[in-house]
Design a protein around this motif. Structure first.
Motif, PDB file in Angstrom:
ATOM      1  N   THR A   1      -5.095  59.131  -6.024  1.00  0.00           N
ATOM      2  CA  THR A   1      -6.201  58.922  -6.430  1.00  0.00           C
ATOM      3  C   THR A   1      -7.324  58.120  -5.908  1.00  0.00           C
ATOM      4  O   THR A   1      -7.134  57.510  -5.176  1.00  0.00           O
ATOM      5  N   ASP A   2      -8.400  58.231  -6.635  1.00  0.00           N
ATOM      6  CA  ASP A   2      -9.502  57.665  -6.503  1.00  0.00           C
ATOM      7  C   ASP A   2      -9.935  56.538  -7.664  1.00  0.00           C
ATOM      8  O   ASP A   2     -11.230  56.105  -7.642  1.00  0.00           O
ATOM      9  N   GLN A   3      -9.062  56.653  -8.522  1.00  0.00           N
ATOM     10  CA  GLN A   3      -9.360  55.888  -9.800  1.00  0.00           C
ATOM     11  C   GLN A   3      -8.539  54.853  -9.991  1.00  0.00           C
ATOM     12  O   GLN A   3      -8.364  54.221 -11.068  1.00  0.00           O
ATOM     13  N   GLY A   4      -8.204  54.089  -8.974  1.00  0.00           N
ATOM     14  CA  GLY A   4      -6.995  53.240  -8.936  1.00  0.00           C
ATOM     15  C   GLY A   4      -7.784  51.872  -9.425  1.00  0.00           C
ATOM     16  O   GLY A   4      -8.945  51.689  -9.257  1.00  0.00           O
ATOM     17  N   THR A   5      -6.899  50.836  -9.659  1.00  0.00           N
ATOM     18  CA  THR A   5      -7.668  49.503  -9.984  1.00  0.00           C
ATOM     19  C   THR A   5      -6.482  48.436  -9.367  1.00  0.00           C
ATOM     20  O   THR A   5      -5.498  48.578  -9.188  1.00  0.00           O
ATOM     21  N   LEU A   6      -7.297  47.200  -8.930  1.00  0.00           N
ATOM     22  CA  LEU A   6      -6.700  46.174  -8.652  1.00  0.00           C
ATOM     23  C   LEU A   6      -7.378  44.792  -9.559  1.00  0.00           C
ATOM     24  O   LEU A   6      -8.304  44.854  -9.623  1.00  0.00           O
TER      25      LEU A   6
ATOM     26  N   GLY B   1      -3.560  65.527  -8.223  1.00  0.00           N
ATOM     27  CA  GLY B   1      -3.033  65.567  -9.444  1.00  0.00           C
ATOM     28  C   GLY B   1      -3.994  65.471 -10.645  1.00  0.00           C
ATOM     29  O   GLY B   1      -5.166  66.271 -10.282  1.00  0.00           O
ATOM     30  N   GLN B   2      -3.750  64.785 -11.408  1.00  0.00           N
ATOM     31  CA  GLN B   2      -4.679  64.735 -12.780  1.00  0.00           C
ATOM     32  C   GLN B   2      -5.704  63.414 -12.526  1.00  0.00           C
ATOM     33  O   GLN B   2      -6.517  63.322 -13.371  1.00  0.00           O
ATOM     34  N   ASN B   3      -5.579  62.930 -11.503  1.00  0.00           N
ATOM     35  CA  ASN B   3      -6.359  61.691 -11.157  1.00  0.00           C
ATOM     36  C   ASN B   3      -6.660  60.756 -12.196  1.00  0.00           C
ATOM     37  O   ASN B   3      -7.788  60.460 -12.304  1.00  0.00           O
ATOM     38  N   THR B   4      -5.491  60.295 -12.520  1.00  0.00           N
ATOM     39  CA  THR B   4      -5.745  59.415 -13.560  1.00  0.00           C
ATOM     40  C   THR B   4      -5.639  57.796 -13.357  1.00  0.00           C
ATOM     41  O   THR B   4      -5.542  56.916 -13.929  1.00  0.00           O
ATOM     42  N   GLY B   5      -5.239  57.510 -12.099  1.00  0.00           N
ATOM     43  CA  GLY B   5      -5.114  56.396 -11.403  1.00  0.00           C
ATOM     44  C   GLY B   5      -3.720  55.972 -11.213  1.00  0.00           C
ATOM     45  O   GLY B   5      -3.436  55.187 -10.465  1.00  0.00           O
ATOM     46  N   SER B   6      -2.867  56.782 -11.479  1.00  0.00           N
ATOM     47  CA  SER B   6      -1.433  56.808 -11.451  1.00  0.00           C
ATOM     48  C   SER B   6      -0.778  57.958 -10.667  1.00  0.00           C
ATOM     49  O   SER B   6      -1.341  59.249 -10.959  1.00  0.00           O
ATOM     50  N   TRP B   7       0.250  57.812  -9.808  1.00  0.00           N
ATOM     51  CA  TRP B   7       0.876  59.260  -8.964  1.00  0.00           C
ATOM     52  C   TRP B   7       1.208  60.201 -10.425  1.00  0.00           C
ATOM     53  O   TRP B   7       2.018  59.731 -11.200  1.00  0.00           O
TER      54      TRP B   7
END
Length: 72
Positions: free
Chosen positions: A42-47, A20-26
């Protein structure tokens, strides 16, 4: 998978990367007629506690989650 004629009928599940927009959220489901069970969104997720980006995936419903992970 269809464009490359990859046969998926013998797999237990299909995983699709669709950002999608790859913002870190679905924010979007894959545009496909394939019966997929898991999506990398996404490949821009955070933990918390990790400074880099991570890939995030989701199973598209509880039944598929149970089949893939709980009922083994």
């Amino acid at each position: 998978m269809r464009d490359n004629q990859i046969k998926v009928d013998k797999f237990k599940a299909i995983w699709i990367a669709a950002y999608g927009q790859n913002t870190g959220s679905w924010d979007a489901s894959p545009e496909t007629t394939l019966s997929y069970k898991m999506q990398q969104f996404t490949d821009q997720g955070t933990l918390p506690g990790y400074s880099g980006n991570v890939d995030l995936n989701m199973v598209n419903n509880q039944t598929n989650y149970n089949e893939l992970f709980k009922n083994q």
